[in-house]
Enzyme design. Structure first.
Site, PDB file in Angstrom:
ATOM      1  N   TYR A  67      47.259  73.816  48.400  1.00  0.00           N
ATOM      2  CA  TYR A  67      48.044  74.978  47.912  1.00  0.00           C
ATOM      3  C   TYR A  67      49.272  74.756  47.497  1.00  0.00           C
ATOM      4  CZ  TYR A  67      50.605  75.193  52.179  1.00  0.00           C
ATOM      5  OH  TYR A  67      51.488  75.040  53.297  1.00  0.00           O
ATOM      6  N   ARG A  93      52.557  68.200  42.171  1.00  0.00           N
ATOM      7  CA  ARG A  93      52.213  68.066  43.468  1.00  0.00           C
ATOM      8  C   ARG A  93      50.749  68.521  43.905  1.00  0.00           C
ATOM      9  NH1 ARG A  93      56.003  70.307  48.329  1.00  0.00           N
ATOM     10  NH2 ARG A  93      55.116  72.126  47.661  1.00  0.00           N
ATOM     11  N   LYS A  95      49.276  68.560  50.378  1.00  0.00           N
ATOM     12  CA  LYS A  95      49.469  69.977  50.917  1.00  0.00           C
ATOM     13  C   LYS A  95      48.292  70.793  51.035  1.00  0.00           C
ATOM     14  CE  LYS A  95      52.961  73.525  49.700  1.00  0.00           C
ATOM     15  NZ  LYS A  95      53.421  73.595  51.046  1.00  0.00           N
ATOM     16  N   GLU A 137      59.264  66.501  60.358  1.00  0.00           N
ATOM     17  CA  GLU A 137      59.615  67.802  59.522  1.00  0.00           C
ATOM     18  C   GLU A 137      59.387  69.027  60.221  1.00  0.00           C
ATOM     19  OE1 GLU A 137      57.065  68.401  55.733  1.00  0.00           O
ATOM     20  OE2 GLU A 137      55.370  67.530  57.109  1.00  0.00           O
TER      21      GLU A 137
HETATM   22  N1  PDD Z   1      55.894  75.164  52.981  1.00  0.00           N
HETATM   23  N2  PDD Z   1      56.937  70.701  54.872  1.00  0.00           N
HETATM   24  C1  PDD Z   1      55.783  71.536  55.381  1.00  0.00           C
HETATM   25  C2  PDD Z   1      54.886  70.915  56.215  1.00  0.00           C
HETATM   26  C3  PDD Z   1      55.700  72.556  54.309  1.00  0.00           C
HETATM   27  O1  PDD Z   1      54.628  73.255  54.442  1.00  0.00           O
HETATM   28  C4  PDD Z   1      56.505  72.904  53.364  1.00  0.00           C
HETATM   29  C5  PDD Z   1      56.588  74.004  52.393  1.00  0.00           C
HETATM   30  C6  PDD Z   1      57.776  72.092  53.229  1.00  0.00           C
HETATM   31  C7  PDD Z   1      58.719  72.376  51.927  1.00  0.00           C
HETATM   32  O2  PDD Z   1      58.394  72.013  50.674  1.00  0.00           O
HETATM   33  P1  PDD Z   1      58.744  72.947  49.414  1.00  0.00           P
HETATM   34  O3  PDD Z   1      60.029  72.487  49.370  1.00  0.00           O
HETATM   35  O4  PDD Z   1      58.100  72.284  48.303  1.00  0.00           O
HETATM   36  O5  PDD Z   1      58.591  74.272  49.719  1.00  0.00           O
HETATM   37  C8  PDD Z   1      57.969  71.164  53.985  1.00  0.00           C
HETATM   38  C9  PDD Z   1      55.637  76.213  52.200  1.00  0.00           C
HETATM   39  C10 PDD Z   1      56.731  76.942  51.739  1.00  0.00           C
HETATM   40  C11 PDD Z   1      54.374  76.960  52.769  1.00  0.00           C
HETATM   41  O6  PDD Z   1      53.928  76.704  53.622  1.00  0.00           O
HETATM   42  O7  PDD Z   1      54.863  78.415  52.910  1.00  0.00           O
END
Ligand code: PDD
Length: 283
Positions: A33, A52, A148, A181
């Site tokens: 996703y 990505r 992801k 993270e």
């Molecule tokens: N989450 N790390 C994890 C585990 C994440 O699921 C996300 C993003 C990030 C930050 O990535 P980005 O800057 O590309 O949003 C880091 C999204 C927002 C979610 O699951 O809703």
């Protein structure tokens, strides 16, 4: 304006949209996703998110449900039909519908679902001005956190623990005591000497698009940055702490577990970066 979802070629009222019970996303979490922020009617870092998404599909050998350009047209149509000015677009690709069996199905077409929702910049700004608490939890995830994937059980357990402890986010910690993270965000600290620290990307974390964009802005502005992992001890004694994501942008942290960070107010560097990032999104 009523919400509209896109499901495999059709635009459907959100509350009627559904997928088959044997969609592999539903049965195996066999899917990937993206969440893309929309600010002032514009998608932020669309190219990075699509790169990505393609990388995640390639790593799992999920065939793309359509080429990139048509997908961008669908994304625009979803935004248009939902009338989103500030919000998020969610897109999910799964390996498709097939009788339940672990190996990849021979002839299933991958599924594509998109939804969009409005968010409030004012609410987000308020949270940033107040700062939030995070808790630390053991990182119990698999060894491909760079993908992801919709398989998010450890992440939701971590976030639930945060919520139950009155915090906004959970920072996950590896077996060496180093922060990986957040449950849905990337973690950052500002050292006492002003250097910004965030973990380098490898299979242990998701390569956040917000993280990457902020790193570029930091370079442009001449900030000192160190790409290395940091311990829970360093986290708790940091001058400032913040996290980044598509839904939170740059979010200052004022408490980690029971430890107050700095003077208990969002730090000046995090606050500046929040504003720098907001400007980046709005222009
Ligand atoms: N989450 N790390 C994890 C585990 C994440 O699921 C996300 C993003 C990030 C930050 O990535 P980005 O800057 O590309 O949003 C880091 C999204 C927002 C979610 O699951 O809703």
């Amino acid at each position: 304006m009523s919400r509209i979802a896109y499901v495999n070629g059709q635009y459907i009222p959100h509350n009627q949209a559904s997928v088959h019970i044997e969609d592999r996303g539903y049965q195996f979490a066999d899917g990937v996703y993206e969440v893309i922020p929309i600010v002032a009617g514009k998608m932020i870092d669309e190219a990075g998110h699509l790169d990505r998404l393609w990388r995640s599909m390639d790593e799992l050998r999920i065939e793309a449900p359509m080429k990139r350009h048509p997908m961008q047209l669908v994304m625009r149509e979803v935004l248009r039909q939902n009338g989103i000015e500030t919000g998020l677009i969610y897109m999910q690709v799964t390996r498709g519908v097939a009788p339940r069996d672990h190996p990849f199905p021979q002839d299933a077409d991958s599924s594509l679902v998109m939804t969009a929702k409005r968010t409030s910049m004012a609410k987000s700004m308020k949270k940033a001005e107040e700062g939030v608490a995070v808790v630390t939890v053991p990182d119990i995830r698999w060894k491909r956190c760079d993908i992801k994937s919709v398989s998010l059980l450890p992440n939701i357990l971590a976030k639930q623990e945060a919520v139950e402890k009155g915090a906004q986010e959970a920072f996950q910690v590896d077996e060496e005591g180093q922060v990986t993270e957040g449950s849905s965000t990337n973690a950052w600290i500002v050292q006492q000497d002003g250097t910004l620290v965030t973990r380098p990307t490898n299979n242990d974390i998701l390569a956040g698009i917000t993280r990457a964009a902020l790193l570029e802005l930091l370079e442009e502005k001449g900030f000192k940055v160190s790409l290395r992992s940091f311990s829970v001890e360093e986290l708790k004694s940091a001058r400032e702490v913040f996290f980044t994501s598509s839904s939170s942008y740059v979010q200052p942290v004022i408490k980690v577990d029971d430890t107050i960070i700095g003077n208990g107010q969002p730090g000046s560097i995090s606050t500046d970066l929040r504003n720098v990032f907001k400007e980046y999104m709005e222009n």
